[in-house]
Design a protein around this motif. Structure first.
Motif, short mmCIF file in Angstrom:
data_model
loop_
_atom_site.label_atom_id
_atom_site.label_comp_id
_atom_site.label_asym_id
_atom_site.label_seq_id
_atom_site.Cartn_x
_atom_site.Cartn_y
_atom_site.Cartn_z
N SER A 41 0.85 -1.19 0.00
CA SER A 41 0.00 0.00 0.00
C SER A 41 0.88 1.24 0.00
O SER A 41 2.01 1.22 0.47
CB SER A 41 -0.95 0.02 1.19
OG SER A 41 -0.25 0.23 2.39
N PRO A 47 -0.16 9.14 -1.50
CA PRO A 47 -1.38 8.33 -1.55
C PRO A 47 -1.56 7.51 -2.83
O PRO A 47 -2.40 6.64 -2.88
CB PRO A 47 -2.50 9.36 -1.40
CG PRO A 47 -1.89 10.65 -1.84
CD PRO A 47 -0.44 10.56 -1.52
N ASN A 48 -0.79 7.78 -3.86
CA ASN A 48 -0.84 6.96 -5.07
C ASN A 48 0.44 7.16 -5.87
O ASN A 48 1.23 8.03 -5.57
CB ASN A 48 -2.06 7.28 -5.92
CG ASN A 48 -2.10 8.75 -6.30
OD1 ASN A 48 -1.08 9.33 -6.63
ND2 ASN A 48 -3.27 9.35 -6.24
N ARG A 73 -1.89 -6.10 -10.22
CA ARG A 73 -3.23 -5.60 -9.97
C ARG A 73 -3.17 -4.33 -9.12
O ARG A 73 -2.17 -4.06 -8.47
CB ARG A 73 -4.11 -6.64 -9.27
CG ARG A 73 -3.71 -6.96 -7.86
CD ARG A 73 -4.61 -8.06 -7.29
NE ARG A 73 -4.23 -8.34 -5.93
CZ ARG A 73 -4.83 -7.84 -4.86
NH1 ARG A 73 -5.85 -7.02 -4.99
NH2 ARG A 73 -4.44 -8.16 -3.65
N HIS A 74 -4.25 -3.59 -9.17
CA HIS A 74 -4.43 -2.40 -8.34
C HIS A 74 -5.58 -2.66 -7.39
O HIS A 74 -6.51 -3.39 -7.74
CB HIS A 74 -4.79 -1.17 -9.19
CG HIS A 74 -3.72 -0.75 -10.12
ND1 HIS A 74 -3.89 -0.73 -11.48
CD2 HIS A 74 -2.46 -0.32 -9.90
CE1 HIS A 74 -2.78 -0.31 -12.04
NE2 HIS A 74 -1.89 -0.06 -11.12
N TYR A 75 -5.54 -2.08 -6.22
CA TYR A 75 -6.68 -2.07 -5.32
C TYR A 75 -6.66 -0.73 -4.60
O TYR A 75 -5.66 0.00 -4.68
CB TYR A 75 -6.70 -3.25 -4.36
CG TYR A 75 -5.46 -3.43 -3.52
CD1 TYR A 75 -5.29 -2.75 -2.31
CD2 TYR A 75 -4.45 -4.31 -3.91
CE1 TYR A 75 -4.15 -2.93 -1.54
CE2 TYR A 75 -3.32 -4.49 -3.15
CZ TYR A 75 -3.18 -3.80 -1.95
OH TYR A 75 -2.06 -3.99 -1.19
N GLU A 76 -7.73 -0.38 -3.95
CA GLU A 76 -7.82 0.93 -3.32
C GLU A 76 -6.67 1.12 -2.34
O GLU A 76 -6.51 0.38 -1.38
CB GLU A 76 -9.15 1.08 -2.59
CG GLU A 76 -9.35 2.48 -2.04
CD GLU A 76 -10.72 2.69 -1.46
OE1 GLU A 76 -10.86 3.64 -0.68
OE2 GLU A 76 -11.64 1.92 -1.77
N GLY A 77 -5.82 2.09 -2.64
CA GLY A 77 -4.70 2.41 -1.76
C GLY A 77 -3.44 1.60 -1.98
O GLY A 77 -2.46 1.78 -1.26
#
Length: 93
Positions: A41, A47-48, A73-77
């Motif tokens: 994360s 934050p990104n 893959r991407h996921y929130e955060g």
């Protein structure tokens, strides 16, 4: 019922790591790791990050061996990394 399709069990570690992209290095949190992958994360300070699926990265935890891999893959955060099992780059062979 959810089916776990992972090949290797994950270990939750929650530790700081550096993420090296070849263009930049930034801090992140290594949430979990296995023989074949990791969940990472972004830190609160960042934050990104502009990481795309397929981008090569190196995870560099402060007290462990550097682990090369690719964003899968991407996921929130955060993002998931498939770790390379090719160690030839590390020892020069």
């Amino acid at each position: 019922m959810s089916e776990n399709r992972r090949k290797h069990p994950r270990t939750v570690i929650e530790k700081p790591t550096l993420v090296e992209t070849g263009k930049e290095t930034f801090g992140a949190i290594l949430h979990d790791i296995s023989a074949s992958g990791a969940g990472v994360s972004f830190s609160l300070a960042r934050p990104n990050a502009p990481l795309e699926i397929g981008d090569a990265v190196v995870l560099n935890p402060d007290d462990a061996k550097r682990r090369p891999g690719r964003v899968v893959r991407h996921y929130e955060g955060g993002f998931g990394v498939a770790l390379s099992d090719d160690r030839s780059d590390e020892d020069g062979t």
